[in-house]
Design a protein around this motif. Structure first.
Motif, mmCIF file in Angstrom:
data_model
loop_
_atom_site.group_PDB
_atom_site.id
_atom_site.type_symbol
_atom_site.label_atom_id
_atom_site.label_comp_id
_atom_site.label_asym_id
_atom_site.label_seq_id
_atom_site.Cartn_x
_atom_site.Cartn_y
_atom_site.Cartn_z
ATOM 1 N N PRO A 37 -3.561 -13.979 2.933
ATOM 2 C CA PRO A 37 -2.329 -14.726 2.656
ATOM 3 C C PRO A 37 -2.607 -16.097 2.048
ATOM 4 N N SER A 38 -1.679 -16.523 1.183
ATOM 5 C CA SER A 38 -1.762 -17.848 0.562
ATOM 6 C C SER A 38 -0.432 -18.128 -0.121
ATOM 7 N N TYR A 39 -0.303 -19.337 -0.682
ATOM 8 C CA TYR A 39 0.917 -19.647 -1.433
ATOM 9 C C TYR A 39 1.102 -18.661 -2.568
ATOM 10 N N ALA A 40 0.004 -18.331 -3.251
ATOM 11 C CA ALA A 40 0.104 -17.462 -4.422
ATOM 12 C C ALA A 40 0.267 -15.995 -4.047
ATOM 13 N N SER A 41 -0.424 -15.567 -2.993
ATOM 14 C CA SER A 41 -0.444 -14.140 -2.666
ATOM 15 C C SER A 41 0.549 -13.752 -1.576
ATOM 16 N N LEU A 42 1.397 -14.704 -1.157
ATOM 17 C CA LEU A 42 2.344 -14.432 -0.064
ATOM 18 C C LEU A 42 1.581 -13.928 1.154
ATOM 19 N N GLU A 43 1.975 -12.757 1.708
ATOM 20 C CA GLU A 43 1.283 -12.258 2.903
ATOM 21 C C GLU A 43 -0.080 -11.658 2.586
ATOM 22 N N GLY A 44 -0.347 -11.408 1.317
ATOM 23 C CA GLY A 44 -1.608 -10.833 0.905
ATOM 24 C C GLY A 44 -1.438 -9.988 -0.347
ATOM 25 N N THR A 45 -2.539 -9.424 -0.802
ATOM 26 C CA THR A 45 -2.530 -8.563 -1.985
ATOM 27 C C THR A 45 -2.211 -7.132 -1.591
ATOM 28 N N ASN A 46 -1.336 -6.502 -2.346
ATOM 29 C CA ASN A 46 -1.016 -5.093 -2.124
ATOM 30 C C ASN A 46 -2.028 -4.203 -2.833
ATOM 31 N N THR A 47 -2.678 -3.324 -2.088
ATOM 32 C CA THR A 47 -3.526 -2.284 -2.665
ATOM 33 C C THR A 47 -2.758 -0.974 -2.595
ATOM 34 N N TRP A 48 -2.634 -0.297 -3.732
ATOM 35 C CA TRP A 48 -1.815 0.908 -3.821
ATOM 36 C C TRP A 48 -2.682 2.155 -3.833
ATOM 37 N N VAL A 49 -2.286 3.139 -3.041
ATOM 38 C CA VAL A 49 -2.996 4.414 -2.941
ATOM 39 C C VAL A 49 -2.086 5.495 -3.502
ATOM 40 N N VAL A 50 -2.515 6.121 -4.590
ATOM 41 C CA VAL A 50 -1.722 7.145 -5.271
ATOM 42 C C VAL A 50 -2.295 8.519 -4.920
ATOM 43 N N ARG A 51 -1.503 9.294 -4.195
ATOM 44 C CA ARG A 51 -1.930 10.633 -3.788
ATOM 45 C C ARG A 51 -0.750 11.341 -3.126
ATOM 46 N N ALA A 52 -0.401 12.521 -3.620
ATOM 47 C CA ALA A 52 0.668 13.291 -3.003
ATOM 48 C C ALA A 52 0.161 13.953 -1.726
ATOM 49 N N GLU A 53 1.076 14.326 -0.876
ATOM 50 C CA GLU A 53 0.707 15.004 0.363
ATOM 51 C C GLU A 53 -0.101 16.261 0.047
ATOM 52 N N GLY A 54 -1.231 16.387 0.703
ATOM 53 C CA GLY A 54 -2.092 17.543 0.495
ATOM 54 C C GLY A 54 -3.143 17.360 -0.577
ATOM 55 N N ASP A 55 -3.038 16.284 -1.376
ATOM 56 C CA ASP A 55 -4.051 16.045 -2.404
ATOM 57 C C ASP A 55 -5.384 15.693 -1.754
ATOM 58 N N PRO A 56 -6.489 16.279 -2.215
ATOM 59 C CA PRO A 56 -7.792 15.966 -1.625
ATOM 60 C C PRO A 56 -8.400 14.672 -2.130
ATOM 61 N N ARG A 57 -7.831 14.092 -3.197
ATOM 62 C CA ARG A 57 -8.399 12.894 -3.799
ATOM 63 C C ARG A 57 -7.281 11.874 -4.026
ATOM 64 N N SER A 58 -7.671 10.652 -4.370
ATOM 65 C CA SER A 58 -6.684 9.591 -4.569
ATOM 66 C C SER A 58 -7.115 8.668 -5.694
ATOM 67 N N ILE A 59 -6.149 7.909 -6.187
ATOM 68 C CA ILE A 59 -6.379 6.831 -7.145
ATOM 69 C C ILE A 59 -6.027 5.525 -6.454
#
Length: 271
Positions: A24-46
């Motif tokens: 957290p910081s003034y610039a990042s608010l509560e923190g940086t969002n890390t996004w995980v892209v993967r549909a249910e059942g997918d064996p891998r992610s982006i």
């Protein structure tokens, strides 16, 4: 307002979840969002924007993401991209960015390309978004290939969250930034906003409009200050005129924003 908890993967749409980095910081608010892209059942992610060098965050990320097939970054800033080398070391996944200097094991991102990865159902449409930085990109997450529904748009700091974002003095461009926001207002209508910081929103368009209006308001304020103080007014004088109650911690940011605005007005005298 809903917001992800630290050290957890919280689903946001059918195919995208978020993990909040504890920076957290003034610039990042509560923190940086890390996004995980993967549909249910997918064996891998982006993974999009692994964040700063934070071993605890990366441990949470690798545990929830399981097999990481690809790492993407929205732009080069440290709070989004510093962990790419370590995450690649942990997962072996290639890294892709607009700027070739931040790529590893794969080619740079190209505007308009579609990213399809074996083992990951959703596909990602890459949209160049110069403005915040020259290397900024947006990731439009679709349920499948072209023609499938658009689940959400990962914006990095192009739309950073509740606050407005800074324009880089080195390679940012206010004019291109406004154009990017106008495009997002159109394409993001009714689409989930997945920002670099802060909580997601169910409709990106109103936030894009808020950002656009804020930029135009600041342009008018700077022009009014110049008219009052004279063409030779310094950045500090203009900041004093406009930012009457600025937090001293944010004084540097106000000065940077003013310099970027003055550069834009010098390049666009009819604005």
């Amino acid at each position: 307002m809903q917001h992800p908890a630290y050290a957890q993967l919280r689903p946001v749409t059918e195919s995208v979840g978020v993990i909040l980095c504890p920076n957290p910081s003034y610039a990042s608010l509560e923190g940086t969002n890390t996004w995980v892209v993967r549909a249910e059942g997918d064996p891998r992610s982006i993974i999009v924007d692994p964040g700063p060098q934070d071993e605890g965050h990366l441990n949470v990320l690798t545990r929830h993401a399981e097999e990481v097939a690809l790492i993407l970054i929205t732009h080069r800033h440290h709070d989004h991209a510093d962990a790419i080398e370590r995450l690649r070391q942990l997962t072996g996944a290639p890294v892709r960015a607009v700027d070739p200097r931040y790529c590893a094991g794969a080619a740079p991102l190209q505007d308009g390309e579609w990213i399809s990865v074996d083992g990951v159902t959703p596909q990602i449409e890459v949209v160049a978004a110069p403005g915040h930085t020259a290397d900024s990109a947006l990731f439009f997450v679709h349920t499948g290939g072209e023609g499938t529904p658009l689940e959400g748009i990962i914006t990095g700091d192009t739309i950073a969250g509740r606050h407005t974002t800074m324009i880089s003095e080195t390679d940012g461009d206010l004019g291109k930034y406004i154009e990017t926001l106008e495009m997002l207002e159109k394409r993001g209508a009714g689409v989930t906003l997945m920002p670099g910081h802060g909580a997601e929103l169910p409709d990106l368009a109103p936030m894009a409009r808020k950002y656009i209006d804020r930029r135009h308001q600041r342009l008018e304020q700077v022009k009014a200050a110049q008219a009052k103080l004279g063409a030779d007014a310094t950045v500090n004088q203009i900041v004093d005129e406009i930012y009457t109650d600025v937090d001293p911690v944010l004084r540097g940011a106000a000065e940077q924003s003013t310099r970027v605005t003055l550069r834009y007005l010098a390049e666009h005298p009819d604005a």
